[in-house]
Design a protein around this motif. Structure first.
Motif, PDB file in Angstrom:
ATOM      1  N   GLY A 222       0.825  -1.223   0.000  1.00 28.78           N
ATOM      2  CA  GLY A 222       0.000   0.000   0.000  1.00 28.78           C
ATOM      3  C   GLY A 222       0.848   1.257   0.000  1.00 28.78           C
ATOM      4  N   ALA A 223       2.046   1.145  -0.584  1.00 34.90           N
ATOM      5  CA  ALA A 223       3.043   2.211  -0.451  1.00 34.90           C
ATOM      6  C   ALA A 223       2.665   3.494  -1.187  1.00 34.90           C
ATOM      7  CB  ALA A 223       4.399   1.707  -0.949  1.00 34.90           C
ATOM      8  N   THR A 224       1.723   3.416  -2.135  1.00 32.21           N
ATOM      9  CA  THR A 224       1.280   4.643  -2.809  1.00 32.21           C
ATOM     10  C   THR A 224       0.072   5.260  -2.091  1.00 32.21           C
ATOM     11  OG1 THR A 224      -0.107   3.319  -4.268  1.00 32.21           O
ATOM     12  CG2 THR A 224       2.074   3.917  -5.104  1.00 32.21           C
ATOM     13  N   GLY A 225      -0.390   4.620  -1.023  1.00 30.08           N
ATOM     14  CA  GLY A 225      -1.582   5.096  -0.332  1.00 30.08           C
ATOM     15  C   GLY A 225      -1.249   5.992   0.852  1.00 30.08           C
ATOM     16  N   ASN A 226      -2.290   6.380   1.565  1.00 29.25           N
ATOM     17  CA  ASN A 226      -2.118   7.336   2.670  1.00 29.25           C
ATOM     18  C   ASN A 226      -1.262   6.751   3.799  1.00 29.25           C
ATOM     19  OD1 ASN A 226      -3.845   9.611   1.783  1.00 29.25           O
ATOM     20  ND2 ASN A 226      -5.413   8.020   1.775  1.00 29.25           N
ATOM     21  N   ALA A 227      -1.626   5.559   4.266  1.00 28.89           N
ATOM     22  CA  ALA A 227      -0.904   4.983   5.401  1.00 28.89           C
ATOM     23  C   ALA A 227       0.456   4.435   4.967  1.00 28.89           C
ATOM     24  CB  ALA A 227      -1.744   3.882   6.045  1.00 28.89           C
TER      25      ALA A 227
ATOM     26  N   ARG B 160       2.020  -1.786  -7.754  1.00 23.45           N
ATOM     27  CA  ARG B 160       1.420  -2.461  -8.916  1.00 23.45           C
ATOM     28  C   ARG B 160       1.903  -1.869 -10.224  1.00 23.45           C
ATOM     29  NH1 ARG B 160      -4.873  -3.148  -7.751  1.00 23.45           N
ATOM     30  NH2 ARG B 160      -4.755  -0.974  -7.052  1.00 23.45           N
ATOM     31  N   ARG B 161       2.538  -0.671 -10.132  1.00 22.54           N
ATOM     32  CA  ARG B 161       3.123  -0.044 -11.331  1.00 22.54           C
ATOM     33  C   ARG B 161       4.267   0.831 -10.872  1.00 22.54           C
ATOM     34  NH1 ARG B 161       0.650   4.805 -10.092  1.00 22.54           N
ATOM     35  NH2 ARG B 161      -0.965   4.200  -8.647  1.00 22.54           N
TER      36      ARG B 161
ATOM     37  N   ASP C 152       1.359  -7.716  -6.567  1.00 19.46           N
ATOM     38  CA  ASP C 152      -0.058  -7.473  -6.307  1.00 19.46           C
ATOM     39  C   ASP C 152      -0.442  -8.295  -5.088  1.00 19.46           C
ATOM     40  OD1 ASP C 152      -2.970  -7.747  -6.430  1.00 19.46           O
ATOM     41  OD2 ASP C 152      -2.775  -6.774  -8.383  1.00 19.46           O
ATOM     42  N   LEU C 153      -1.141  -7.675  -4.153  1.00 15.06           N
ATOM     43  CA  LEU C 153      -1.512  -8.394  -2.922  1.00 15.06           C
ATOM     44  C   LEU C 153      -2.484  -9.542  -3.194  1.00 15.06           C
ATOM     45  CD1 LEU C 153      -1.737  -5.456  -0.370  1.00 15.06           C
ATOM     46  CD2 LEU C 153      -0.311  -7.494  -0.127  1.00 15.06           C
TER      47      LEU C 153
ATOM     48  N   LEU D 149      -2.314  -3.719   8.945  1.00 19.49           N
ATOM     49  CA  LEU D 149      -3.175  -2.535   8.994  1.00 19.49           C
ATOM     50  C   LEU D 149      -4.624  -3.018   8.981  1.00 19.49           C
ATOM     51  CD1 LEU D 149      -3.429   0.532   8.997  1.00 19.49           C
ATOM     52  CD2 LEU D 149      -3.452   0.463   6.507  1.00 19.49           C
ATOM     53  N   SER D 150      -5.207  -3.146  10.177  1.00 22.76           N
ATOM     54  CA  SER D 150      -6.596  -3.564  10.303  1.00 22.76           C
ATOM     55  C   SER D 150      -7.443  -2.306  10.486  1.00 22.76           C
ATOM     56  CB  SER D 150      -6.724  -4.535  11.485  1.00 22.76           C
ATOM     57  OG  SER D 150      -8.037  -5.003  11.611  1.00 22.76           O
ATOM     58  N   ALA D 151      -8.507  -2.375  11.240  1.00 18.11           N
ATOM     59  CA  ALA D 151      -9.397  -1.211  11.433  1.00 18.11           C
ATOM     60  C   ALA D 151     -10.262  -1.441  12.662  1.00 18.11           C
ATOM     61  CB  ALA D 151     -10.288  -1.027  10.203  1.00 18.11           C
TER      62      ALA D 151
ATOM     63  N   PRO E 164      -6.562   1.531  13.318  1.00 19.22           N
ATOM     64  CA  PRO E 164      -6.768   2.980  13.299  1.00 19.22           C
ATOM     65  C   PRO E 164      -8.242   3.317  13.147  1.00 19.22           C
ATOM     66  CG  PRO E 164      -5.930   2.226  11.187  1.00 19.22           C
ATOM     67  CD  PRO E 164      -5.913   1.028  12.110  1.00 19.22           C
TER      68      PRO E 164
ATOM     69  N   THR F  70     -11.023   6.279  11.640  1.00 17.39           N
ATOM     70  CA  THR F  70     -11.080   6.967  10.340  1.00 17.39           C
ATOM     71  C   THR F  70      -9.866   7.889  10.151  1.00 17.39           C
ATOM     72  OG1 THR F  70     -13.478   6.900  10.446  1.00 17.39           O
ATOM     73  CG2 THR F  70     -12.499   8.525   8.964  1.00 17.39           C
ATOM     74  N   PHE F  71      -9.240   7.781   8.985  1.00 17.01           N
ATOM     75  CA  PHE F  71      -8.032   8.576   8.720  1.00 17.01           C
ATOM     76  C   PHE F  71      -8.400  10.051   8.487  1.00 17.01           C
ATOM     77  CE2 PHE F  71      -5.586   4.964   6.282  1.00 17.01           C
ATOM     78  CZ  PHE F  71      -5.743   4.123   7.366  1.00 17.01           C
TER      79      PHE F  71
HETATM   80  N1  LIG Z   1      -9.208   5.329   5.258  1.00 13.47           N
HETATM   81  C1  LIG Z   1      -9.630   5.038   6.470  1.00 13.47           C
HETATM   82  O1  LIG Z   1     -10.319   5.828   7.142  1.00 13.47           O
HETATM   83  C2  LIG Z   1      -9.267   3.711   7.080  1.00 13.47           C
HETATM   84  C3  LIG Z   1      -9.585   3.450   8.412  1.00 13.47           C
HETATM   85  C4  LIG Z   1      -9.212   2.236   8.980  1.00 13.47           C
HETATM   86  C5  LIG Z   1      -8.534   1.300   8.215  1.00 13.47           C
HETATM   87  N2  LIG Z   1      -8.257   1.565   6.920  1.00 13.47           N
HETATM   88  C6  LIG Z   1      -7.536   0.532   6.143  1.00 13.47           C
HETATM   89  O2  LIG Z   1      -6.376   1.114   5.619  1.00 13.47           O
HETATM   90  C7  LIG Z   1      -6.223   0.710   4.266  1.00 13.47           C
HETATM   91  C8  LIG Z   1      -5.380   1.731   3.537  1.00 13.47           C
HETATM   92  O3  LIG Z   1      -6.018   2.985   3.609  1.00 13.47           O
HETATM   93  P1  LIG Z   1      -5.417   4.202   2.786  1.00 13.47           P
HETATM   94  O4  LIG Z   1      -6.252   5.409   3.060  1.00 13.47           O
HETATM   95  O5  LIG Z   1      -3.941   4.238   2.978  1.00 13.47           O
HETATM   96  O6  LIG Z   1      -5.790   3.670   1.331  1.00 13.47           O
HETATM   97  P2  LIG Z   1      -5.372   4.264  -0.067  1.00 13.47           P
HETATM   98  O7  LIG Z   1      -4.733   5.604   0.104  1.00 13.47           O
HETATM   99  O8  LIG Z   1      -6.556   4.098  -0.958  1.00 13.47           O
HETATM  100  O9  LIG Z   1      -4.241   3.237  -0.511  1.00 13.47           O
HETATM  101  C9  LIG Z   1      -4.515   1.919  -0.869  1.00 13.47           C
HETATM  102  C10 LIG Z   1      -3.185   1.304  -1.242  1.00 13.47           C
HETATM  103  O10 LIG Z   1      -3.388  -0.081  -1.513  1.00 13.47           O
HETATM  104  C11 LIG Z   1      -2.787  -0.374  -2.752  1.00 13.47           C
HETATM  105  N3  LIG Z   1      -3.472  -1.500  -3.362  1.00 13.47           N
HETATM  106  C12 LIG Z   1      -4.775  -1.588  -3.693  1.00 13.47           C
HETATM  107  N4  LIG Z   1      -5.032  -2.801  -4.231  1.00 13.47           N
HETATM  108  C13 LIG Z   1      -3.851  -3.476  -4.246  1.00 13.47           C
HETATM  109  C14 LIG Z   1      -3.455  -4.764  -4.685  1.00 13.47           C
HETATM  110  N5  LIG Z   1      -4.339  -5.626  -5.242  1.00 13.47           N
HETATM  111  N6  LIG Z   1      -2.157  -5.126  -4.537  1.00 13.47           N
HETATM  112  C15 LIG Z   1      -1.267  -4.267  -3.992  1.00 13.47           C
HETATM  113  N7  LIG Z   1      -1.575  -3.033  -3.555  1.00 13.47           N
HETATM  114  C16 LIG Z   1      -2.856  -2.650  -3.697  1.00 13.47           C
HETATM  115  C17 LIG Z   1      -2.927   0.893  -3.577  1.00 13.47           C
HETATM  116  O11 LIG Z   1      -1.999   0.861  -4.622  1.00 13.47           O
HETATM  117  P3  LIG Z   1      -2.300   1.438  -6.113  1.00 13.47           P
HETATM  118  O12 LIG Z   1      -1.578   2.763  -6.174  1.00 13.47           O
HETATM  119  O13 LIG Z   1      -1.706   0.419  -6.990  1.00 13.47           O
HETATM  120  O14 LIG Z   1      -3.796   1.560  -6.268  1.00 13.47           O
HETATM  121  C18 LIG Z   1      -2.571   1.920  -2.495  1.00 13.47           C
HETATM  122  O15 LIG Z   1      -1.184   1.993  -2.311  1.00 13.47           O
HETATM  123  C19 LIG Z   1      -7.658   0.564   3.768  1.00 13.47           C
HETATM  124  O16 LIG Z   1      -7.706  -0.293   2.666  1.00 13.47           O
HETATM  125  C20 LIG Z   1      -8.378   0.008   4.977  1.00 13.47           C
HETATM  126  O17 LIG Z   1      -8.305  -1.407   4.973  1.00 13.47           O
HETATM  127  C21 LIG Z   1      -8.593   2.742   6.345  1.00 13.47           C
END
Ligand SMILES: NC(=O)c1ccc[n+]([C@@H]2O[C@H](COP(=O)([O-])OP(=O)(O)OC[C@H]3O[C@@H](n4cnc5c(N)ncnc54)[C@H](OP(=O)(O)O)[C@@H]3O)[C@@H](O)[C@H]2O)c1
Length: 274
Positions: free
Chosen positions: A6-11, A31-32, A44-45, A88-90, A125, A127-128
């Motif tokens: 999830g390295a391109t995501g928020n957490a 993934r890219r 890919d996860l 990273l659960s919730a 965590p 809500t982010f």
């Molecule tokens: N947001 C909240 O309020 C919250 C609260 C509690 C828990 N969480 C948990 O935290 C997780 C991450 O949140 P976030 O806000 O960091 O999400 P995010 O910014 O949407 O990031 C999701 C990450 O997962 C990657 N990903 C998605 N599908 C994948 C796959 N099949 N294989 C490998 N990587 C994949 C994405 O990569 P790409 O760039 O390739 O799409 C991106 O890096 C959530 O999915 C949720 O389970 C979130």
């Protein structure tokens, strides 16, 4: 070497930057191809073989929850001799009704990590703060922010604090078998977050709450599967999930108070500017 998913995501992105700033070698499962302060590993996860291919020399893994064949991914992690997994659960894993699909995938992912034989830490965590980025288009277009659950206060957490706790769990001793609920320092309703964001932007913003039914319709219109929309409706309209309690975990683990929403808003203000 730490592998961050999830390295391109928020957490995950916050964790990559935190580890890189600490001089820790980081590999990012992506993934890219993307620009990150980490060694990239394409994977890919949902494809455990691709994760297995990224584990050479890895001592710690930051893992997102809820992907396919996670048992196989974790078996590969164990075979590779990884010393610690941070999941990273919730908070959805502690909801009143854990039969809904959002809670279910977190509960099941936690169970698989516990059964993996690899020392683990689970992060739950709330809500982010970064979910607020969903308001960017509305804030750029005008002074009114419309969103759901106007009466629900959430002790929203900065992804940088999730990253700080994850980094501690991966790099220090003493976090094995711990389940960490992570919050910010204050429970805030959406209207309070709108006011704080407005102050960071030097603007007077106004909040308008959607009714519960409008919120459900908006989730479905945004493409959310019906069962997930129903789960979030249960969490916040029926009160099956309470994210209002402020927990001491971030400060206990990192030695400093959690970051405030004011700090998050100032640091991310540019995302809301035209
Ligand atoms: N947001 C909240 O309020 C919250 C609260 C509690 C828990 N969480 C948990 O935290 C997780 C991450 O949140 P976030 O806000 O960091 O999400 P995010 O910014 O949407 O990031 C999701 C990450 O997962 C990657 N990903 C998605 N599908 C994948 C796959 N099949 N294989 C490998 N990587 C994949 C994405 O990569 P790409 O760039 O390739 O799409 C991106 O890096 C959530 O999915 C949720 O389970 C979130």
């Amino acid at each position: 070497m730490i592998l961050v998913t999830g390295a391109t995501g928020n957490a995950g992105g916050a964790l990559v930057r935190t580890l890189a700033a600490a001089g820790e070698p980081v590999r990012a499962l992506v993934r890219r191809e993307v620009e990150l302060p980490a060694e990239p590993a394409l994977g890919d996860l949902n494809d455990p073989e691709s994760v297995a291919g990224a584990l050479t020399g890895v001592r710690g893994v930051f893992l997102l929850a809820g992907y396919d064949r996670m048992d196989e991914t974790l078996a590969a992690v164990a075979r590779a001799g990884v010393e610690h997994v941070v999941l990273l659960s919730a908070s959805a894993a502690e909801a009143a009704d854990v039969s809904n699909p959002v809670s279910k995938y977190h509960v099941e992912s936690e169970a698989l990590v516990r059964a993996s034989g690899v020392p683990w830490t689970v992060l739950r965590p709330r809500t982010f703060m970064s979910n607020t980025l969903r308001w960017a288009d509305q804030v750029k277009a005008g002074d009114v922010v419309r969103d759901s659950w106007p009466g629900v206060a959430v002790a929203t957490v900065d992804p940088l604090d999730i990253a700080a706790v994850a980094a501690a769990a991966l790099l220090e001793k003493g976090h094995d078998g711990q389940v960490y609920g992570l919050t910010g320092p204050r429970a805030l309703r959406p209207a309070e977050r709108v006011e704080i964001l407005g102050a960071a932007l030097g603007r007077k913003l106004r909040f308008e709450g959607l009714s519960d039914e409008e919120a459900r319709a908006e989730m479905l219109a945004g493409g959310m599967p019906e069962a997930y929309a129903e789960a979030f409706y249960g969490f916040f309209a029926r009160g099956e999930l309470d994210e209002s309690a402020v927990l001491p975990t971030v400060e206990r683990v990192t030695g400093r108070p959690p970051r405030t929403f004011e700090e998050w808003a100032r640091a991310n203000a540019d995302a809301f500017r035209r």
